[in-house]
Design a protein around this motif. Structure first.
Motif, PDB file in Angstrom:
ATOM      1  N   THR A 213      39.542  25.299  91.762  1.00 44.30           N
ATOM      2  CA  THR A 213      40.188  26.507  91.240  1.00 44.30           C
ATOM      3  C   THR A 213      40.951  26.198  89.963  1.00 44.30           C
ATOM      4  N   LEU A 216      38.485  25.280  87.150  1.00 47.73           N
ATOM      5  CA  LEU A 216      37.812  26.474  86.642  1.00 47.73           C
ATOM      6  C   LEU A 216      38.734  27.272  85.725  1.00 47.73           C
ATOM      7  N   CYS A 247      31.927  24.389  89.559  1.00 48.23           N
ATOM      8  CA  CYS A 247      33.154  24.909  90.167  1.00 48.23           C
ATOM      9  C   CYS A 247      32.886  26.194  90.954  1.00 48.23           C
ATOM     10  N   HIS A 248      32.181  27.130  90.325  1.00 51.91           N
ATOM     11  CA  HIS A 248      31.866  28.390  91.010  1.00 51.91           C
ATOM     12  C   HIS A 248      31.029  28.127  92.264  1.00 51.91           C
ATOM     13  N   ASN A 253      30.969  30.954  94.939  1.00 55.11           N
ATOM     14  CA  ASN A 253      30.751  32.134  94.102  1.00 55.11           C
ATOM     15  C   ASN A 253      29.377  32.009  93.437  1.00 55.11           C
ATOM     16  N   SER A 256      28.513  34.162  90.201  1.00 53.34           N
ATOM     17  CA  SER A 256      29.165  33.704  88.963  1.00 53.34           C
ATOM     18  C   SER A 256      28.554  32.386  88.498  1.00 53.34           C
ATOM     19  N   ALA A 257      28.240  31.514  89.462  1.00 48.54           N
ATOM     20  CA  ALA A 257      27.606  30.241  89.105  1.00 48.54           C
ATOM     21  C   ALA A 257      26.271  30.496  88.419  1.00 48.54           C
TER      22      ALA A 257
END
Length: 327
Positions: A213, A216, A247-248, A253, A256-257
């Motif tokens: 988090t 990102l 990170c996503h 996520n 988003s990735a």
């Protein structure tokens, strides 16, 4: 007949892209006769038609196997890249930092894009020694361009007085403005690293520590500035885009990735030998499958890549990401 017309369309689009990329390349001799300037001097305005034209003719090969859709996307990106972007530097405030045995001033630098609103600004902090290191590094490569620029010297006393701090705020603002006005300096890795590397090092440190988090958050702050600084070399931001994908993905996520993965992949469509290409393709296939998207075209690209390359060990996308910015 349908196949012939499709091939003709591809060929015509390739030729059009080749013509525009060739014509938009700036000759290195454009600024050979540019006069030197001191920090307090006014900077000569550069020709907006010539300034920052992308050296992108090398990014597209006449033997490219790109599809018509990919070529159209490439062409749209090229037109966006040719759009002139200017950055402004402001140093509105400072703060004094005291540790056990050290004391120094941190200068808050706001980087604004001309004609933009606050959403396009970037904020970083640097200390005197960071500016000093930048100047020393630039002198190694650009001594002639910098010979008339006076760098503010460190004083034995009074470094923390309001008068000295205010003088340096103005000096560093003019210094950054002058550096950015010189095309070869603003495109140099040393200048770009000064503005982005500390934040990227922090972000990758968080990524390696599993703090996805926080990593990102920093990466998303940096990516806009990094993209504007490296717009003549769009492949340069691929590692950052892929770190955002990692990170996503680890934060579950996938949508988003996948979105950031597509951005990275579009920058590698003519750079299939790039070290991130195959690991990114593998990750995108897994994400597409998870999201119920079409992954067959991605799979075909991966198989095509494998037939052209020798079977060597390739790192996963995450393995590559955690290796970035290791001291």
């Amino acid at each position: 007949m349908e196949q012939d017309s499709h091939c003709t369309a591809e060929r015509e689009l390739l030729e059009a892209v080749s013509r525009i990329t060739t014509s938009s390349t700036t000759s290195p001799s454009d600024e050979e006769n540019q006069p030197k300037a001191e920090i307090s001097c006014q900077v000569r305005k550069e020709n907006p038609e010539k300034d920052d034209m992308q050296d992108s003719s090398a990014t597209l090969s006449p033997n490219s196997s790109m599809t018509t859709k990919e070529l159209q996307e490439y062409w749209r990106n090229e037109k966006r890249q040719c759009k002139q972007i200017k950055l402004l530097f402001e140093i509105p405030s400072t703060r004094i930092v005291e540790h056990h045995l050290s004391k120094y001033v941190m200068y808050k630098i706001i980087i604004l894009q001309t004609g933009s609103f606050d959403s396009n600004k970037s904020i970083i902090e640097r200390r005197y020694s960071d500016f000093e290191k930048l100047h020393r590094n630039l002198l190694e490569e650009f001594s002639e361009e910098l010979e008339d620029i006076t760098f503010p010297k460190k004083t034995l006393t009074g470094n923390f007085t309001e008068e000295i701090i205010n003088e340096r705020k103005l000096a560093f603002k003019d210094y950054l403005r002058l550096l950015y006005s010189m095309k070869y300096i603003r495109r140099s890795k040393k200048f770009i690293d000064f503005l982005t590397r500390p934040e990227l090092q922090e972000a990758y440190g968080c990524l390696r520590g599993g703090q996805y988090t926080k990593a990102l958050e920093i990466l998303l702050e940096v990516i806009g500035l990094q993209e504007r600084l490296t717009r003549g070399n769009p492949v340069a931001i691929v590692p950052t885009l892929c770190a955002i994908v990692v990170c996503h993905k680890d934060l579950e996520n996938p949508a988003s990735a996948f979105e950031y993965g597509e951005k990275a992949l579009s920058r590698l469509c003519v750079h299939t030998s790039h070290r991130y290409y195959m690991p990114l393709l593998e990750t995108m296939i897994a994400l597409a499958y998870e999201l119920g998207k079409d992954f067959l075209s991605l799979q075909e690209k991966l198989e095509e890549w494998k037939t052209k390359k020798d079977p060597v060990r390739v790192f996963t996308l995450k393995e590559l990401a955690v290796r970035e910015y290791v001291r």
